[in-house]
Write a protein that holds these residues in place. Structure first.
Motif, PDB file in Angstrom:
ATOM      1  N   ALA A 378       0.833  -1.210   0.000  1.00 33.30           N
ATOM      2  CA  ALA A 378       0.000   0.000   0.000  1.00 33.30           C
ATOM      3  C   ALA A 378       0.861   1.251   0.000  1.00 33.30           C
ATOM      4  O   ALA A 378       0.557   2.237  -0.691  1.00 33.30           O
ATOM      5  N   ALA A 379       1.935   1.223   0.769  1.00 33.72           N
ATOM      6  CA  ALA A 379       2.845   2.374   0.805  1.00 33.72           C
ATOM      7  C   ALA A 379       3.479   2.592  -0.559  1.00 33.72           C
ATOM      8  O   ALA A 379       3.619   3.737  -1.021  1.00 33.72           O
ATOM      9  N   GLY A 380       3.868   1.501  -1.223  1.00 36.75           N
ATOM     10  CA  GLY A 380       4.475   1.630  -2.546  1.00 36.75           C
ATOM     11  C   GLY A 380       3.540   2.252  -3.560  1.00 36.75           C
ATOM     12  O   GLY A 380       3.939   3.121  -4.357  1.00 36.75           O
ATOM     13  N   ILE A 381       2.280   1.855  -3.527  1.00 36.53           N
ATOM     14  CA  ILE A 381       1.283   2.417  -4.447  1.00 36.53           C
ATOM     15  C   ILE A 381       1.098   3.912  -4.177  1.00 36.53           C
ATOM     16  O   ILE A 381       1.050   4.726  -5.106  1.00 36.53           O
ATOM     17  N   ALA A 382       0.999   4.263  -2.912  1.00 36.94           N
ATOM     18  CA  ALA A 382       0.778   5.666  -2.545  1.00 36.94           C
ATOM     19  C   ALA A 382       1.961   6.543  -2.938  1.00 36.94           C
ATOM     20  O   ALA A 382       1.782   7.666  -3.432  1.00 36.94           O
ATOM     21  N   LEU A 383       3.166   6.062  -2.726  1.00 39.01           N
ATOM     22  CA  LEU A 383       4.346   6.857  -3.074  1.00 39.01           C
ATOM     23  C   LEU A 383       4.477   7.022  -4.588  1.00 39.01           C
ATOM     24  O   LEU A 383       4.859   8.100  -5.072  1.00 39.01           O
ATOM     25  N   LYS A 384       4.164   5.991  -5.344  1.00 39.70           N
ATOM     26  CA  LYS A 384       4.228   6.102  -6.801  1.00 39.70           C
ATOM     27  C   LYS A 384       3.219   7.113  -7.313  1.00 39.70           C
ATOM     28  O   LYS A 384       3.497   7.892  -8.235  1.00 39.70           O
ATOM     29  N   GLU A 385       2.028   7.136  -6.703  1.00 37.80           N
ATOM     30  CA  GLU A 385       1.000   8.107  -7.089  1.00 37.80           C
ATOM     31  C   GLU A 385       1.470   9.533  -6.835  1.00 37.80           C
ATOM     32  O   GLU A 385       1.282  10.423  -7.669  1.00 37.80           O
ATOM     33  N   ALA A 386       2.104   9.762  -5.693  1.00 40.29           N
ATOM     34  CA  ALA A 386       2.517  11.120  -5.327  1.00 40.29           C
ATOM     35  C   ALA A 386       3.743  11.589  -6.101  1.00 40.29           C
ATOM     36  O   ALA A 386       3.825  12.759  -6.505  1.00 40.29           O
ATOM     37  N   TYR A 387       4.709  10.709  -6.325  1.00 40.06           N
ATOM     38  CA  TYR A 387       5.990  11.116  -6.912  1.00 40.06           C
ATOM     39  C   TYR A 387       6.117  10.779  -8.396  1.00 40.06           C
ATOM     40  O   TYR A 387       7.050  11.240  -9.059  1.00 40.06           O
ATOM     41  N   GLY A 388       5.227   9.943  -8.901  1.00 43.88           N
ATOM     42  CA  GLY A 388       5.275   9.623 -10.319  1.00 43.88           C
ATOM     43  C   GLY A 388       6.326   8.601 -10.697  1.00 43.88           C
ATOM     44  O   GLY A 388       6.540   8.337 -11.876  1.00 43.88           O
ATOM     45  N   VAL A 389       7.009   8.011  -9.714  1.00 39.85           N
ATOM     46  CA  VAL A 389       8.004   6.964  -9.967  1.00 39.85           C
ATOM     47  C   VAL A 389       7.826   5.863  -8.934  1.00 39.85           C
ATOM     48  O   VAL A 389       7.357   6.122  -7.821  1.00 39.85           O
ATOM     49  N   ALA A 390       8.193   4.654  -9.309  1.00 41.64           N
ATOM     50  CA  ALA A 390       8.091   3.539  -8.373  1.00 41.64           C
ATOM     51  C   ALA A 390       9.102   3.732  -7.245  1.00 41.64           C
ATOM     52  O   ALA A 390      10.248   4.125  -7.491  1.00 41.64           O
ATOM     53  N   PRO A 391       8.716   3.470  -6.017  1.00 44.04           N
ATOM     54  CA  PRO A 391       9.644   3.654  -4.899  1.00 44.04           C
ATOM     55  C   PRO A 391      10.685   2.540  -4.830  1.00 44.04           C
ATOM     56  O   PRO A 391      10.505   1.461  -5.387  1.00 44.04           O
ATOM     57  N   THR A 392      11.754   2.840  -4.139  1.00 46.90           N
ATOM     58  CA  THR A 392      12.773   1.843  -3.815  1.00 46.90           C
ATOM     59  C   THR A 392      12.449   1.244  -2.450  1.00 46.90           C
ATOM     60  O   THR A 392      12.007   1.953  -1.548  1.00 46.90           O
ATOM     61  N   TYR A 393      12.679  -0.056  -2.322  1.00 43.46           N
ATOM     62  CA  TYR A 393      12.499  -0.718  -1.026  1.00 43.46           C
ATOM     63  C   TYR A 393      13.878  -0.846  -0.396  1.00 43.46           C
ATOM     64  O   TYR A 393      14.755  -1.514  -0.933  1.00 43.46           O
ATOM     65  N   SER A 394      14.057  -0.155   0.715  1.00 41.25           N
ATOM     66  CA  SER A 394      15.399   0.033   1.249  1.00 41.25           C
ATOM     67  C   SER A 394      15.450  -0.278   2.738  1.00 41.25           C
ATOM     68  O   SER A 394      14.432  -0.378   3.414  1.00 41.25           O
ATOM     69  N   ARG A 395      16.673  -0.404   3.223  1.00 42.50           N
ATOM     70  CA  ARG A 395      16.917  -0.346   4.655  1.00 42.50           C
ATOM     71  C   ARG A 395      17.429   1.062   4.968  1.00 42.50           C
ATOM     72  O   ARG A 395      17.618   1.884   4.068  1.00 42.50           O
ATOM     73  N   MET A 396      17.712   1.328   6.244  1.00 49.30           N
ATOM     74  CA  MET A 396      18.270   2.604   6.640  1.00 49.30           C
ATOM     75  C   MET A 396      19.366   2.365   7.666  1.00 49.30           C
ATOM     76  O   MET A 396      19.266   1.455   8.492  1.00 49.30           O
ATOM     77  N   GLY A 397      20.401   3.182   7.592  1.00 51.81           N
ATOM     78  CA  GLY A 397      21.524   3.012   8.494  1.00 51.81           C
ATOM     79  C   GLY A 397      21.274   3.456   9.911  1.00 51.81           C
ATOM     80  O   GLY A 397      21.967   3.034  10.832  1.00 51.81           O
ATOM     81  N   GLY A 398      20.281   4.319  10.105  1.00 59.23           N
ATOM     82  CA  GLY A 398      19.989   4.838  11.428  1.00 59.23           C
ATOM     83  C   GLY A 398      19.150   3.877  12.255  1.00 59.23           C
ATOM     84  O   GLY A 398      18.865   2.742  11.857  1.00 59.23           O
ATOM     85  N   SER A 399      18.748   4.368  13.431  1.00 59.12           N
ATOM     86  CA  SER A 399      18.000   3.549  14.376  1.00 59.12           C
ATOM     87  C   SER A 399      16.754   4.285  14.850  1.00 59.12           C
ATOM     88  O   SER A 399      16.819   5.475  15.137  1.00 59.12           O
ATOM     89  N   VAL A 400      15.646   3.582  14.906  1.00 57.83           N
ATOM     90  CA  VAL A 400      14.419   4.092  15.515  1.00 57.83           C
ATOM     91  C   VAL A 400      13.991   3.018  16.520  1.00 57.83           C
ATOM     92  O   VAL A 400      13.246   2.093  16.184  1.00 57.83           O
ATOM     93  N   PRO A 401      14.490   3.088  17.752  1.00 59.95           N
ATOM     94  CA  PRO A 401      14.354   1.971  18.697  1.00 59.95           C
ATOM     95  C   PRO A 401      12.930   1.479  18.899  1.00 59.95           C
ATOM     96  O   PRO A 401      12.705   0.280  19.062  1.00 59.95           O
ATOM     97  N   ILE A 402      11.987   2.392  18.885  1.00 59.74           N
ATOM     98  CA  ILE A 402      10.629   2.004  19.228  1.00 59.74           C
ATOM     99  C   ILE A 402       9.983   1.110  18.169  1.00 59.74           C
ATOM    100  O   ILE A 402       9.047   0.371  18.446  1.00 59.74           O
TER     101      ILE A 402
END
Length: 456
Positions: A378-402
């Protein structure tokens, strides 16, 4: 899709930016005790905005340190429930002299808003509030049930959140966790983050002689504590960028072939060199730059201090020397195990003539979720609609403990839809947030809520 809601956002953009400026002007530095009242004032501000947006059961809930702000809208019978998490606290502003404009006097220039917390995370929290407001003002109801949990301790490792979640399981019960506290891959390229590195923070305090000594009278006879610290820290890496603490890599989950290929395709080294202002990049041998950032663990020395630091020179052998270290860890490493390995390494490699004490700081477990989950789709569909390009599925180097906490304690899959950019100086002077992502991000968040109703 949902054009009336998006038109509402466009029509109210200027007053919303003024409200965001008010939010960013609050000095909610959670790590500094002198700002405790500012943090509480900011929690109250968030609660007032949730109420104004149409949320119900809004309350500022006290913890051992800083409050959690809660609010909900639960009138979508039979529909899934989204728990929206974010944080209203910010990092300290040092070094203040490097800010082009005061950190708590928000300034818009070049279609960016500059202030501490603009990108991490006040700007993104604010977007969620305004999205709910826009939907309720235009539609009168939400497509799904929504709960907000906005905390004030993320920048100090969220020490109160685990017990808070333990005490409020029913209150926070949901079907999916939605977080906007991550970054896009690059400008114009949205991403859905499916993994985060964890964190293990530690301070080393070395003590030598009982007080600073005259280097002429004692030099050559007594261990220099700073020399000893540098020698100790030098044992923690080799020349290939690898951590040399025994057992450090034992539990690292290998990257998949697909991840390795994806990360290699995204590793634009020349662009990163220019972005950070260096001639060469550096890291663990055998991995692409993005693989090292997203999928490999690190040990970083964040600060070293001791001895004389004033103007001119003072010829002393210092009594004390200190270092702060942080390790970013990956699945299946555990922060407490890494801390034990570090402490063992320090004891085994301690130079003669000094003693060592260690203090543990922030700890967070790494997190990873399958990126074929319906909420991720669902997130991928929404991001493509807003930005006009397919999103990348990524990790992130930072931390969000919660994120890991919500997954472990409440069983919540996490959708990490972040709209910040790595170049936005979060945790540094001149933090800013690109307003194009303020606009497109809210459009994506609207569509996500409606897509989620279809997917779950």
């Amino acid at each position: 899709m949902n054009e009336d809601i998006k038109q509402y956002l466009k029509a109210h953009r200027e007053p919303q930016l003024n409200q965001l400026k008010n939010f960013l002007s609050l000095e909610s530095i959670s790590s500094l005790s002198e700002h405790k009242d500012d943090v509480k004032k900011t929690a109250d501000w968030v609660a007032d905005e949730l109420k104004a947006a149409g949320l119900e059961h809004v309350k500022v809930m006290e913890t051992e340190k800083h409050p959690v702000v809660y609010g909900d809208w639960l009138k979508a019978d039979g529909k899934p429930t989204v728990l929206i998490y974010g944080h209203y606290d910010v990092q300290p502003v040092d070094p203040i002299e490097l800010w082009e404009t005061p950190p708590f006097e928000p300034d818009i220039r070049d279609d960016k808003i500059f202030a501490r917390g603009a990108s991490d995370d006040k700007g993104q929290v604010f977007m969620h509030i305004k999205v709910i407001e826009a939907i309720l003002k235009t539609k009168g109801e939400l497509p799904v049930n929504v709960k907000f949990c906005i905390e004030g301790e993320e920048e100090i490792g969220s020490p109160s959140l685990d017990p808070f979640v333990d005490d409020h399981h029913d209150l926070l019960k949901a079907d999916v966790l939605l977080v906007s506290d991550t970054t896009m891959v690059e400008r114009g390229m949205p991403s859905v983050c499916y993994g985060l590195r964890g964190l293990c923070g530690l301070q080393i305090d070395l003590k030598g002689p009982k007080g600073d000594l005259h280097s002429g009278l004692y030099g050559g006879a007594v261990q220099n504590t700073i020399h000893a610290l540098v020698e100790l820290l030098g044992t923690m890496h080799n020349n290939n960028g690898q951590v040399t603490v025994d057992g450090f890599y034992d539990n690292v989950r290998p990257l998949t072939k697909e991840e390795i290929a994806t990360y290699e395709s995204l590793s634009h080294d020349d662009k990163m060199k220019k972005q950070v202002g260096v001639k060469e990049l550096y890291g663990e041998e055998g991995f692409s730059t993005i693989a090292r950032i997203w999928g490999r663990p690190t040990l970083e020395i964040n600060g070293i201090y001791g001895g004389f630091q004033g103007e001119g020179i003072k010829t002393v052998i210092p009594s004390l020397a200190h270092a702060k270290i942080s390790c970013r860890i990956v699945p299946d490493q555990k922060p407490d195990e890494i801390a034990e390995l570090l402490q063992k390494h320090i004891a085994e490699h301690l130079p003669v003539g000094v003693t060592a004490e260690t203090t543990l700081f922030d700890q967070a477990k790494p997190f990873i979720t399958p990126y074929d989950h319906p909420a991720i789709e669902a997130a991928g569909i929404a991001l493509k609609e807003a930005y006009g390009v397919a999103p990348t599925y990524s990790r992130m180097g930072g931390s969000v403990p919660i994120v890991e906490t919500f997954n472990t304690k409440l069983g919540l899959p996490a959708v990490l839809m972040g709209f910040g950019l790595n170049e936005e100086n979060f945790h540094a002077p001149n933090e800013h947030f690109h307003l194009e992502n303020f606009d497109k991000g809210m459009e994506a968040l609207i569509d996500f809520l409606y897509e989620l109703d279809k997917k779950l």
